[in-house]
Each structure stands twice: as structure tokens, then as C-alpha cells.
Design a protein around this motif. Structure first.
Motif, mmCIF file in Angstrom:
data_model
loop_
_atom_site.group_PDB
_atom_site.id
_atom_site.type_symbol
_atom_site.label_atom_id
_atom_site.label_comp_id
_atom_site.label_asym_id
_atom_site.label_seq_id
_atom_site.Cartn_x
_atom_site.Cartn_y
_atom_site.Cartn_z
ATOM 1 N N GLY A 150 -19.452 5.531 -25.110
ATOM 2 C CA GLY A 150 -19.375 4.115 -25.423
ATOM 3 C C GLY A 150 -20.603 3.403 -24.899
ATOM 4 N N ARG A 151 -20.598 2.066 -24.996
ATOM 5 C CA ARG A 151 -21.719 1.263 -24.507
ATOM 6 C C ARG A 151 -21.231 0.231 -23.498
ATOM 7 N N THR A 181 -20.707 -3.297 -21.669
ATOM 8 C CA THR A 181 -20.546 -4.698 -22.079
ATOM 9 C C THR A 181 -21.090 -5.637 -21.009
ATOM 10 N N HIS A 201 -17.135 -0.260 -23.690
ATOM 11 C CA HIS A 201 -16.326 -0.361 -24.894
ATOM 12 C C HIS A 201 -16.729 0.710 -25.901
ATOM 13 N N GLU A 254 -17.907 2.467 -29.224
ATOM 14 C CA GLU A 254 -18.834 2.286 -30.324
ATOM 15 C C GLU A 254 -19.045 3.651 -30.933
ATOM 16 N N ASN A 255 -19.275 3.665 -32.224
ATOM 17 C CA ASN A 255 -19.318 4.933 -32.945
ATOM 18 C C ASN A 255 -20.617 5.692 -32.730
ATOM 19 N N ASP A 256 -21.036 5.852 -31.495
ATOM 20 C CA ASP A 256 -22.254 6.607 -31.198
ATOM 21 C C ASP A 256 -21.954 8.103 -31.170
#
Length: 500
Positions: A62-63, A65, A80, A82-84
């Protein structure tokens, strides 16, 4: 040298996983913690700028926030979904299996069609919700009056559910239900089967023929028997005949290459992906090397790590099948206004897991490092050896039901929060990811994998311990869930389609 209170899982990670509670202001490896870090939770081991990937297992989970400083707690408040996806690293080799590993045998039941069974049950299978009460009554009466006369029979098992009528006779819902029930009627751990219908339901007994050849496969409708009590009486006559046949079965030596094990995880925590799951992966590798089969499932819980699986596919066709399953799930959850990141439960998050990407990277570890040889739909019959994937939801009873319908004659189930589970007719092993859980629920847990986190065991060593227990269980050793009596209420076919 003192053990560090955290584990760094990959050289490229910017977080570590706490193996014990870390107090605020503690200095570990030159990093001062800025807040309390609970066991299983993540602590930053480097500064991570706002919007940057958080990396665990060498993969993005995730990344951020918010700006994260080294020593900060990293969790839902500052991370959160994220589609990484980071590029799949080169696959390391599976656990090395010795000649002795591959030559091992277990004591199982050889069925007339040549298949190998790990248990010798008789199934009482409901075609429809309307016959469930009668099926339970039949199983209770048979266990009370018939079972004591046959030491070689493990028991009479009611397989009941809430479907079979009020649904379309065609389409995905009926196809999945029929495939699941058909899989149970032919399951190798059922030496005999009696299937009971009501008579007027959508899911007619005629769809199942005689549920197989021979005197040990029977069926009838309650309406044709003249009512519920008469149905129980009629069933007793049939079951006495079936038991006379099934009770003659004896265990004989057979190759462990005939074991088909379903891999499950439920109630995961921050330790699951670093202890129990990779240790189970070692056992799966050893079984696959011996010609056996390990079924990885729970599509919604490999989401975010599917690229690691597809990189191990034996062919482009197998990789495409996996891609197609992922695409279907993306459309399916979007249709219902949901997100696959909704999957981590409150219990998962209390245990330290934050996003589906993090959960999936740990969940995939159950499959070890063997090549992916095949991809199956829910409850499809599994025929390929090695590591295979079956498309199922992440909800454990539904997923395991599909695996057993596909032919799994054993289940291995990891947990960090304390999921209790059985899956008759397949024996279910429970593996705890942390030692505190094992100590508090030892009556439900078969193996403590938490010793990996404390440094008292290795992943490889614990994997071999699991492998040994798989062989012993296949030979008849009772699991903790079997000793308590789990397994009658965990049959939950995947419910698709409209209720009419």
C-alpha cells in the motif's frame, strides 16, 4: 547476542514486524520507536515519505497517507490500499525433498476405483434444505445404533445445507451447487453415501443418478418414503447394508503422492505470513515433490500477490486461467459496490494486518515455491499433481467445501486469531501462527508455529514437522478438531445467483 524484537522479511523492506510488544522510546538496531508497537504489527525502519510505497516481503502492501518516520507504527491510520504491484522477484527453489521424503507411505483405504482415502466415513447427503432435519436424524440414529458394530467405520456424517430450491434450475447457482454435491457423493473418504431429497425440489435426485456405482451408493425422497419418521426407518435398512460393505475396509500402505491437501488460512494475524503460512508452504513443497497435490485457494485473499503465482505457472494457459479468475472477481465485487480491500477483517487488523495486499502476500506463502501446475473452478475435480489453484471465496467454510468437493482428502488450516474448524469427511489440521494462541487454545491447535518468530524453530524445520503430521494424520491419527467433533456444520457451498 540478544534477539531483536522484530523480523525484517526482505532486504528491500522499509518495515519490520514486531515479534513482541515494543515500548515507546525503545532503541532497536539504532532505531528509536516513537510509539507502542504490538506483536504482529509493523514498525517503520526507515523514513517513508507521504504517498510512498510501504514494502513488506519485498512487495508493496500500500501507500502512506502521511509522512512516516523511522520508529513509527505503520497501520490503518497511515497506510491505505492501492493497486500497486512491484515486479516479481526471481523465484527461489522449493524446499528440497530427499529420496526418503519421496518414498514415504501412509496407511490409507484403497477404494475399488483405485483412489486413496484417509478416512472411512458414510455420508448422509441432503439434496435440499427441506431434507436437512431428516438427514441429521438419520445420521444420529445410525451413529447410535449401527456404528458400534463396525470399528472400521469412522462415523455417519450429515452433509446438509440451505440451498436446493427457491433458485433457478439453470445458471451459475445451480451449476455450483450440483458440482459441489456431486463432488461429495463421490468423495474418496466416503466409503458409502445415502442421498436424501424431499421430492419436489429444484435440485432433483435424478440429477445425481445413483451417486455412483455399487451397493454403497443409494438415494430416495422423503415424500416417496411416506414421511419423515418412515424415511429414517427406511434409511436404517439401507445403511445397515452399506455398513456391512464399508466396514470390511482395511488400511493398507500407499504412496504419499496420493494425498490431496487443501490449504486454508483464517483469522490471520501479523505472524501468519511469516510463521505458519511459509511453514505450511514447505510441507506443500515436500508433498508436491513426492507426487502429491496441494490446493491453494481463496482468490479474494491472493489478490495483490497473484503476479507471484502466475510467474510460477507451468504454461501461458495456466497463467491466463489465473488472470481470468482475478478479472472475474474484480467485476464481481464492483457489481456489488464493494472492494477487494474490504477483505481484511477487524480481527485481521487487530492482529497487525492492514491491506489486502499485505494479507495476500502472506496467504500465498501457504503454497510454497513449487510450480503452479493447474487452475480449477470452484468444486471442480482436481486431477493434476503438484501445486494447483482453485477459485473460491476467502470465507473459510465456503473455500474448504470447494476444495473437499474437488477431492481434497485432507485440510491444513493456519490461524493467528484462533479459528476453530473441521471439515468432515476430510480431517483438518490447525496450525497456530503465534505461541500465545497455541497456549490459550491448545485443545484446538495441532502445531505451534509461533516458535519460528521467537527463533526457537526454523521455517524449514517446522515445515517438516507439519509434513510428518500430515502423513500421520492421513494414516488415521485424529486431529484436535476431530477429537472435539467439528465437521458436521462446516459444509457451506458457495451461494451464487438469485433466490427466487
Amino acid at each position: 547476542m540478544d534477539k531483536l524484537p522484530w523480523i525484517i522479511l526482505s532486504a528491500g523492506d522499509n518495515v519490520a514486524v514486531a515479534t513482541a510488544a515494543i515500548a515507546p522510546g525503545s532503541t532497536v538496531a539504532g532505531i528509536q520507536t516513537r510509539e507502542k508497537i504490538d506483536p504482529g504489527h509493523k514498525v517503520a525502519i526507515a523514513d517513508i515519505p507521504l504517498g510512498s510505497p510501504v514494502v513488506k516481503y519485498g512487495q508493496a502492501i500500500g501507500r502512506t497517507t502521511a509522512e512516516v518516520k523511522a520508529g513509527d507504527h505503520v497501520h490503518s491510520h497511515n497506510l491505505h490500499f492501492e493497486n500497486d504491484r512491484l515486479a516479481a522477484t526471481a523465484n527461489s527453489a522449493p524446499e528440497t525433498a530427499t529420496t526418503d521424503d519421496k518414498a514415504r507411505t501412509f496407511m490409507g483405504y484403497r477404494r475399488a476405483d483405485g483412489r486413496a482415502a484417509t478416512r472411512n466415513y458414510i455420508g448422509i447427503i441432503a439434496s435440499v434444505n427441506c431434507s436437512t432435519t431428516v438427514c441429521r436424524a438419520i445420521a444420529d440414529e445410525a451413529n447410535r445404533t449401527i456404528l458400534p458394530h463396525y470399528e472400521g467405520i469412522d462415523g455417519f456424517v450429515p452433509i446438509v445445507h440451505d440451498q436446493g430450491c427457491g433458485m433457478s434450475s439453470t445458471g451459475d447457482g445451480m451449476n455450483v451447487l450440483h458440482r459441489t454435491l456431486a463432488g461429495y457423493t463421490r468423495h474418496v473418504n466416503f466409503g458409502g453415501v445415502l442421498m436424501i431429497g424431499l421430492g419436489c425440489e429444484v435440485n432433483q435426485l435424478t440429477l445425481y443418478g445413483q451417486s455412483g456405482a455399487g451397493a454403497s451408493k443409494r438415494h430416495f425422497n422423503i415424500q416417496d418414503a411416506g414421511g419423515s419418521r418412515r424415511a429414517v426407518e427406511r434409511a436404517m435398512g439401507m445403511l445397515r447394508e452399506i455398513a456391512a460393505d464399508v466396514g470390511k475396509e482395511k488400511r493398507v500402505p500407499m504412496s504419499i503422492g496420493e494425498i490431496i491437501i487443501g490449504l486454508q488460512c483464517g483469522g490471520s494475524d501479523g505472524f501468519s505470513g511469516i510463521t505458519a503460512n511459509p511453514a505450511l508452504g514447505v510441507a506443500a513443497d515436500l508433498l508436491a515433490a513426492a507426487g502429491g497435490t496441494a490446493i491453494l485457494s481463496e482468490t479474494s485473499e491472493i489478490y495483490g500477490a497473484e503476479h507471484l503465482l502466475r510467474s510460477r505457472a507451468v504454461s501461458d494457459e495456466v497463467a491466463k486461467k489465473l488472470d481470468d479468475k482475478i478479472a472475474w472477481w474484480e467485476e464481481y465485487v464492483a457489481l456489488h459496490g464493494a472492494s477487494l480491500d474490504n477483505n481484511p477483517s477487524p480481527g485481521n487488523k487487530r492482529g497487525g494486518l492492514t491491506t489486502i495486499l499485505e494479507k495476500s502476500l502472506g496467504a500465498v506463502a501457504k503454497g510454497g515455491r513449487s510450480p503452479l501446475t493447474a487452475v480449477y473452478g470452484y468444486a471442480e475435480r482436481v486431477t493434476a499433481p503438484g501445486l494447483v489453484f482453485m477459485d473460491t471465496p476467502g470465507y473459510d467454510p465456503v473455500s474448504a467445501t470447494g476444495q473437499v468437493a474437488g477431492g481434497a482428502n485432507m485440510i491444513a488450516f493456519t490461524t493467528g486469531r484462533g479459528s476453530c474448524f473441521g471439515c468432515r469427511p476430510a480431517p483438518s489440521l490447525k496450525l497456530s501462527s503465534n505461541s500465545a494462541l497455541y497456549a490459550s487454545m491448545e485443545e484446538d491447535m495441532d502445531i505451534d508455529c509461533g516458535t519460528i518468530a521467537t527463533g526457537d524453530a526454523t521455517i524449514s524445520g517446522k515445515g517438516r514437522e507439519i509434513f510428518d503430521l500430515i502423513v500421520d494424520t492421513a494414516s488415521g491419527k485424529k486431529t484436535k478438531s476431530e477429537l472435539f467433533g467439528y465437521g458436521d456444520n462446516e459444509f457451506v457451498p458457495w451461494h451464487l445467483g438469485a433466490t427466487l
